[in-house]
Scaffold this motif. Structure first.
Motif, PDB file in Angstrom:
ATOM      1  N   GLY A 292       0.844  -1.177   0.000  1.00 15.50           N
ATOM      2  CA  GLY A 292       0.000   0.000   0.000  1.00 15.50           C
ATOM      3  C   GLY A 292       0.879   1.226   0.000  1.00 15.50           C
ATOM      4  O   GLY A 292       1.907   1.262   0.693  1.00 15.50           O
ATOM      5  N   ILE A 293       0.520   2.226  -0.798  1.00 15.47           N
ATOM      6  CA  ILE A 293       1.317   3.452  -0.855  1.00 15.47           C
ATOM      7  C   ILE A 293       0.446   4.648  -0.499  1.00 15.47           C
ATOM      8  O   ILE A 293      -0.777   4.631  -0.656  1.00 15.47           O
ATOM      9  N   ALA A 294       1.113   5.695  -0.005  1.00 19.19           N
ATOM     10  CA  ALA A 294       0.423   6.934   0.346  1.00 19.19           C
ATOM     11  C   ALA A 294       1.411   8.076   0.218  1.00 19.19           C
ATOM     12  O   ALA A 294       2.628   7.871   0.242  1.00 19.19           O
TER      13      ALA A 294
ATOM     14  N   ASP B 262      21.962   9.687  -5.232  1.00 20.08           N
ATOM     15  CA  ASP B 262      22.138  10.965  -4.525  1.00 20.08           C
ATOM     16  C   ASP B 262      20.873  11.423  -3.800  1.00 20.08           C
ATOM     17  O   ASP B 262      20.783  12.569  -3.351  1.00 20.08           O
ATOM     18  N   GLU B 263      19.905  10.531  -3.699  1.00 17.01           N
ATOM     19  CA  GLU B 263      18.653  10.791  -2.965  1.00 17.01           C
ATOM     20  C   GLU B 263      17.853  11.956  -3.539  1.00 17.01           C
ATOM     21  O   GLU B 263      17.121  12.639  -2.825  1.00 17.01           O
ATOM     22  N   SER B 264      17.970  12.152  -4.843  1.00 16.44           N
ATOM     23  CA  SER B 264      17.186  13.213  -5.485  1.00 16.44           C
ATOM     24  C   SER B 264      15.888  12.685  -6.091  1.00 16.44           C
ATOM     25  O   SER B 264      15.006  13.469  -6.448  1.00 16.44           O
ATOM     26  N   VAL B 265      15.790  11.373  -6.237  1.00 14.45           N
ATOM     27  CA  VAL B 265      14.574  10.739  -6.768  1.00 14.45           C
ATOM     28  C   VAL B 265      14.135   9.659  -5.789  1.00 14.45           C
ATOM     29  O   VAL B 265      14.934   8.784  -5.416  1.00 14.45           O
ATOM     30  N   TRP B 266      12.863   9.727  -5.393  1.00 13.68           N
ATOM     31  CA  TRP B 266      12.304   8.762  -4.449  1.00 13.68           C
ATOM     32  C   TRP B 266      11.081   8.098  -5.061  1.00 13.68           C
ATOM     33  O   TRP B 266      10.331   8.738  -5.805  1.00 13.68           O
ATOM     34  N   VAL B 267      10.884   6.820  -4.751  1.00 13.04           N
ATOM     35  CA  VAL B 267       9.729   6.096  -5.296  1.00 13.04           C
ATOM     36  C   VAL B 267       9.043   5.297  -4.195  1.00 13.04           C
ATOM     37  O   VAL B 267       9.701   4.727  -3.308  1.00 13.04           O
ATOM     38  N   SER B 268       7.719   5.294  -4.245  1.00 16.67           N
ATOM     39  CA  SER B 268       6.891   4.393  -3.449  1.00 16.67           C
ATOM     40  C   SER B 268       5.982   3.692  -4.438  1.00 16.67           C
ATOM     41  O   SER B 268       5.306   4.348  -5.248  1.00 16.67           O
ATOM     42  N   PHE B 269       5.932   2.365  -4.360  1.00 17.37           N
ATOM     43  CA  PHE B 269       5.408   1.587  -5.490  1.00 17.37           C
ATOM     44  C   PHE B 269       4.619   0.381  -4.980  1.00 17.37           C
ATOM     45  O   PHE B 269       5.042  -0.312  -4.051  1.00 17.37           O
TER      46      PHE B 269
END
Length: 644
Positions: free
Chosen positions: A3-5, A72-79
């Motif tokens: 589950g993502i939020a 470099d922690e500039s792009v984050w994903v929750s999937f």
């Protein structure tokens, strides 16, 4: 499967505290019991981003934790979902300099986005709801898979966007509006679900299948990234198309057998699930675990056919029987679905997921086979009526009117009534005829239920617009194909896939559907309708292509479907339950419906003058959902109020 939020707010938008965001994420704990993770950041200008994740671990059990970032922690994903071709995508990304720290499919998404920007989604084969936060551009990207296997809902107000896998996570934030759409009630009675992009709430929306949403500088934009024509290939031979189909289905099953946990298959005893199980068994080293649900009512029980298929394929088969008291599941289902949902097969689907979870964590299904290979009788009916449809409407009415009036009407279950109804349907344009086939409550039944104010409120809308837009997009194709494509973009994602997602995730099961790989869908779209649909033959293309896997007893048996004996239940043990619930002095549904009309409907069913079992279930589900919604509004959160 998870589950993502998330919440994104601009410098002018309303921020959210970490405690409130934790409530939002943890509202999805049932979808991800194996772990949780959050990314929360507030920037100097007052803007901020929060991504949350509840995990059901399937791939890379140790390293696949989310939200996940690039180097470099500039792009984050929750999937939420699975990318089945992640291993094939990885080498090219590594050759372009991307560094991988895990063996998960999630990290592939991060690097694909870095490499290809918004075009990354076209590389993916899978089922997914993806949220990407690009910190450099202060941009949120939301993506839903092509067929809508994974859900994604959102609320957007001034300079802020909230999203989640389920509505209950949005409602965990107190200031998200909860105003109910009266038109949504009309849509529910018409279709049995609320069609995308709407929900039952005015200010909450579903991201449609095959769509991407971008939220940037306080503005939201949507676009469709996959919309193939799916035109029949008139020049290809049937044999060549079948060879192609065999290869692409086998590849699709093989990809979906990638797992770091045990997997099995749902086996109903129909052609679709038998084919998927057969291909799976041909690729497996040990017997596949298969699962089915039975009923103590013979006309609704497919378990014997499932047993026949299991014996033919030599699987390790498991059976559970559903009893009348399964209606006790109603309140739990109403909480899980977050909005009215009339498909009573959610009951056996929930139980087969529960049974499956006792043995495995991943199950393959035959979902999509009917919509791709002409599995419903209405497709043939629509096609046969195409010549009649070419006549002017006035001529059709003139031909059918006298016949209709010659037949005296009778109880809804009678042959006379059914004949009159079919003649009336012939007089209608295609969109209304389609709605009459898929609707539990036809227009006359809805009008009879509504209060005067409710009727006036919904009369200003055309509830059939959803279906009409899809039908219009198929103009020029054979009528049978038009009906199939309409189901592929409506009934399949809004009903069948929503049902499977919600009930399976509630039991910690990941369901994978090989027929819904977009390569399979595009291959199936090349078959001519005359090959897909023949008299006295059930799904001939699929049955002939995988002939050795299908026992003779199953091959041409009439389609039964995953149905529940509601007519019998509400004429017997559950009759008083329906009366007491729907005619209670404080019933939620009375704000829209006349109690006298409900009483009349229940009485007709009790006396055997009509078979209203499906309609009674629809009203009971609405009532249970409505009472929970009222309770949630009063306490400021949506907490389960069911027992058991």
């Amino acid at each position: 499967m998870c589950g993502i939020a998330g919440v994104i707010w601009s410098a002018l938008g309303e921020s959210i505290g970490e405690e409130a965001f934790d409530r939002m994420t943890d509202a999805l704990a049932h979808r991800g019991p194996d772990g949780r993770g959050t990314f929360f950041k507030q920037y100097a200008d007052g803007s901020g981003a929060a991504l949350g994740h509840r995990r059901l671990s399937i791939i890379d059990l140790v390293g696949g934790k989310q939200p996940m970032c690039n180097e470099d922690e500039s792009v984050w994903v929750s999937f939420n979902g699975e990318i089945y071709n992640y291993q094939e995508l990885r080498p090219a990304l590594q050759s372009q300099g991307h560094q991988f720290r895990t063996s998960s499919d999630t990290e592939t998404i991060v690097h694909l986005y870095e490499q290809y920007g918004l075009e990354f989604v076209r590389k993916l084969r899978g089922m997914f709801a993806i949220a990407i936060w690009d910190e450099r551009l202060r941009r949120l990207i939301l993506v839903r898979d092509r067929l809508g296997q994974k859900p994604l809902v959102y609320h957007c107000d001034a300079n802020r966007l909230l999203f989640a896998s389920e509505i209950k996570a949005l409602l965990a934030i107190e200031n998200v509006p909860r105003e109910i759409r009266e038109q949504g009630i009309d849509e529910y009675l018409t279709y049995g679900y609320i069609p995308h992009p709407r929900t039952i709430y005015h200010k909450i929306h579903k991201l449609p299948p095959a769509h991407m949403a971008v939220f940037e500088r306080g503005q939201l934009s949507l676009h469709c990234y996959w919309n193939p024509a799916l035109l029949p290939n008139e020049s290809a031979s049937l044999s060549d198309l079948q060879d192609q189909l065999r290869d692409v289905v086998t590849e699709s099953v093989k990809l979906r057998m990638r797992s770091d946990v045990p997997l099995g298959a749902f086996l109903s005893g129909g052609i679709d699930s038998t084919v998927i199980t057969g291909v799976m068994q041909s690729l497996a080293v040990t017997p596949t675990n298969t699962f089915t649900i039975g009923f103590p009512v013979d006309s609704f029980d497919e378990s014997g056919f499932a047993q026949t298929a299991a014996g033919h394929l030599k699987t390790n088969h498991h059976l559970m029987e559903v009893e009348t008291d399964s209606v006790s599941l109603l309140d739990k289902l109403a909480w899980l679905f977050d909005e009215p949902f009339a498909d009573s097969s959610a009951i056996p689907t929930y139980y087969v997921a529960q049974l499956t979870r006792q043995h495995v964590k991943v199950a393959l299904t035959g979902d999509g086979g009917d919509e791709l290979f002409a599995g419903y009788d209405r497709y043939q009916t629509v096609d046969r009526l195409s010549m009649f449809d070419r006549l002017p409407c006035a001529v059709r009415r003139m031909m059918t009117g006298p016949l209709k009036h010659m037949l005296p009407d009778g109880p809804e279950a009678s042959l006379r009534h059914r004949l009159r109804h079919r003649l009336e349907v012939l007089r209608q344009p295609l969109r209304q005829r389609y709605a009459s086939w898929v609707s539990g409550f036809h227009g006359v039944h809805r009008d009879a239920l509504y209060h005067k104010e409710m009727r006036e409120s919904v009369d200003q809308f055309d509830t059939l617009d959803f279906i009409e837009c899809i039908l219009d997009s198929t103009e020029g194709l054979a009528h049978g194909v038009r009906a199939m494509r309409t189901d592929l973009h409506s009934y399949l994602p809004c009903d069948l896939l929503a049902k499977v997602d919600i009930t399976s995730m509630a039991n910690g099961i990941e369901c994978r559907s090989p027929f819904l790989d977009h390569h399979v869908v595009e291959c199936a779209g090349q078959f001519r309708f005359k090959d897909l649909s023949r008299r006295n033959s059930v799904k001939p293309v699929l049955a002939n292509t995988f002939q050795s896997m299908i026992p003779r007893e199953i091959r041409d048996r009439p389609k039964m479907g995953f149905r529940v004996p509601l007519d019998r239940w509400f004429s017997g043990d559950l009759q008083s339950y329906a009366y007491d619930t729907l005619l209670s002095h404080d019933a939620f549904c009375h704000r829209y419906f006349q109690p006298s009309a409900i009483d009349s409907l229940l009485d007709q069913h009790a006396r055997g003058h009509a078979q209203h079992g499906d309609r009674i279930w629809s009203l009971l589900f609405l009532e249970s959902w409505g009472r929970q919604q009222q309770q949630g509004s009063e306490v400021g959160s949506r907490s389960p109020c069911f027992s058991g």
